[in-house]
Design an enzyme around this catalytic site. Structure first.
Site, short mmCIF file in Angstrom:
data_model
loop_
_atom_site.label_atom_id
_atom_site.label_comp_id
_atom_site.label_asym_id
_atom_site.label_seq_id
_atom_site.Cartn_x
_atom_site.Cartn_y
_atom_site.Cartn_z
N GLY A 99 95.04 46.18 66.70
CA GLY A 99 96.11 47.16 66.58
C GLY A 99 96.13 47.88 65.25
O GLY A 99 95.16 47.84 64.49
N LEU B 287 96.12 51.12 64.90
CA LEU B 287 94.96 51.97 65.12
C LEU B 287 94.89 53.13 64.12
O LEU B 287 95.91 53.71 63.76
CB LEU B 287 94.99 52.55 66.53
CG LEU B 287 95.02 51.58 67.71
CD1 LEU B 287 94.75 52.34 69.01
CD2 LEU B 287 94.04 50.44 67.57
N HIS B 288 93.68 53.44 63.71
CA HIS B 288 93.42 54.59 62.85
C HIS B 288 92.25 55.37 63.45
O HIS B 288 91.76 55.02 64.55
CB HIS B 288 93.12 54.14 61.41
CG HIS B 288 92.10 53.05 61.33
ND1 HIS B 288 90.77 53.25 61.66
CD2 HIS B 288 92.20 51.75 60.98
CE1 HIS B 288 90.11 52.13 61.50
NE2 HIS B 288 90.95 51.19 61.10
N GLY C 103 89.23 55.39 62.93
CA GLY C 103 88.04 54.58 63.24
C GLY C 103 88.15 53.99 64.65
O GLY C 103 87.20 54.05 65.44
N HIS C 104 89.33 53.43 64.98
CA HIS C 104 89.51 52.88 66.33
C HIS C 104 89.45 54.00 67.38
O HIS C 104 88.86 53.83 68.45
CB HIS C 104 90.89 52.21 66.46
CG HIS C 104 91.10 51.03 65.57
ND1 HIS C 104 91.95 51.05 64.48
CD2 HIS C 104 90.58 49.78 65.59
CE1 HIS C 104 91.95 49.88 63.90
NE2 HIS C 104 91.12 49.09 64.54
N GLN D 171 91.37 33.75 63.77
CA GLN D 171 90.34 34.29 62.88
C GLN D 171 90.85 34.50 61.45
O GLN D 171 90.16 35.05 60.62
CB GLN D 171 89.73 35.58 63.44
CG GLN D 171 90.66 36.78 63.49
CD GLN D 171 90.05 37.94 64.27
OE1 GLN D 171 89.94 37.90 65.49
NE2 GLN D 171 89.62 38.99 63.57
N LYS E 89 81.53 48.94 61.00
CA LYS E 89 82.04 48.59 59.67
C LYS E 89 82.02 47.07 59.49
O LYS E 89 81.72 46.58 58.42
CB LYS E 89 83.46 49.12 59.45
CG LYS E 89 83.89 48.82 58.01
CD LYS E 89 85.08 49.58 57.60
CE LYS E 89 86.36 48.93 58.00
NZ LYS E 89 86.58 47.60 57.43
N SER F 201 90.17 51.51 57.48
CA SER F 201 90.49 50.12 57.76
C SER F 201 92.00 49.99 57.87
O SER F 201 92.74 50.65 57.12
CB SER F 201 89.99 49.23 56.61
OG SER F 201 90.60 47.96 56.67
#
Ligand code: PAF
Length: 283
Positions: free
Chosen positions: A31, A33-34, A36-37, A61, A149, A185
């Site tokens: 989630g 989101l930017h 890149g997503h 993680q 990335k 990111s």
């Protein structure tokens, strides 16, 4: 765009599409989101009939002292961006849905997690491998798109897909950068304006290495020293690692003899930022 919050509903949705002969492309995310997503969704959109996004901040993680609780969240904006990019279903489970009370299975890889980020984040790739295995079984995609990335993550996913015999094509999406070079990111959201300036040290250090290698430099120690000096010239920075590795095994190389992946992680303020580049020496 359908929003599915349970594993059973997601599996039933995918099974129904498959019965209709439709193919499914999957973009897993945590989630916030930017661009890149969005570029991963755009890359996946033409590859299949359906486009599924998952949003799940996966607790397994994150290590005990990492940013799980602070991890940025903005579901409304995520759903708007997903819909605009042509997503047909969003899988949005909560922690209990993904890891019930009696949960006890983990997916572990022997070698890849012991390199790069895995050295300072010992539980990270086990958590990624576990959740991605579960997501693959829940969404049942034909194609899955992951960002380059997280180079090491992409290698881990390719390896587990091969080792566990998932019939899924893994596609890598290019790094998307801000106009000044900073790799996009979700963690950039933590940066203060001053730290945002310092965050440029990562992409600039990569450019220094590329110039050195293009000029014939092959000695990793000498190239790394130049990068280190550059990064240390910025405030609020602490280098975690700068490594030149074999792109498949991720074993470190000391001399640049063929294609290498240059990967680095630098803490800028509270944010641990990563960046990388595949570099070919001159012929
Ligand atoms: O790259 C991420 O956002 C995550 O590591 C992933 C692949 C969604 C697994 O939680």
């Amino acid at each position: 765009m359908e929003i599915l919050k349970t594993k059973a509903k997601m599996q039933a949705w995918s099974a129904a599409r498959k019965r209709q002969g439709k193919t499914i492309c999957f973009v897993p995310t945590m989630g916030y989101l930017h661009a890149g997503h969005v570029s991963l969704l755009e890359k996946g959109k033409p590859l299949c009939d359906e486009l599924v996004l998952s949003i799940f901040v996966n607790p397994t993680q994150f290590g005990p002292n990492e940013d799980l609780d602070a991890y940025p969240r903005d579901i409304d904006n995520d759903l708007a961006l997903a819909e605009a990019a042509g997503t047909t279903a969003v899988f949005l489970p909560d922690n209990t849905e993904m890891y019930g009370e009696n949960y006890q299975t983990r997916v572990a890889l022997d070698h890849l997690p012991h390199h790069l980020c895995g050295k300072s984040r010992p539980v990270h790739f086990g958590g990624v491998a576990t959740v991605v295995t579960k997501l693959f079984n829940i969404v049942m995609p034909d194609v899955a798109v992951f960002g380059k990335k997280d180079f090491q993550q992409l290698r881990v996913i390719r390896q587990l897909t091969e080792d566990l015999d998932f019939n899924i094509r893994i596609v890598g999406g290019d790094i998307v950068r801000e106009p000044d070079g900073l790799a996009m990111s979700s963690r950039n959201a933590y940066l203060t304006p001053e730290q945002r300036k310092s965050a440029l040290c990562l992409s600039q250090a990569i450019d220094i290495a590329k110039t050195q290698i293009a000029g014939g430099a092959t000695d990793v120690i000498a190239i790394r020293d130049k990068m280190t000096d550059h990064i240390n010239g910025f405030d609020h920075t602490a280098i975690d690692y700068i490594e030149f590795c074999d792109p498949v095994t991720l074993d470190e190389v000391e001399t640049i003899g063929g294609q290498v992946v240059l990967a680095l992680a630098v803490k800028v303020g509270k944010s641990r930022l990563i960046d990388n580049a595949l570099i070919d020496p001159p012929q």
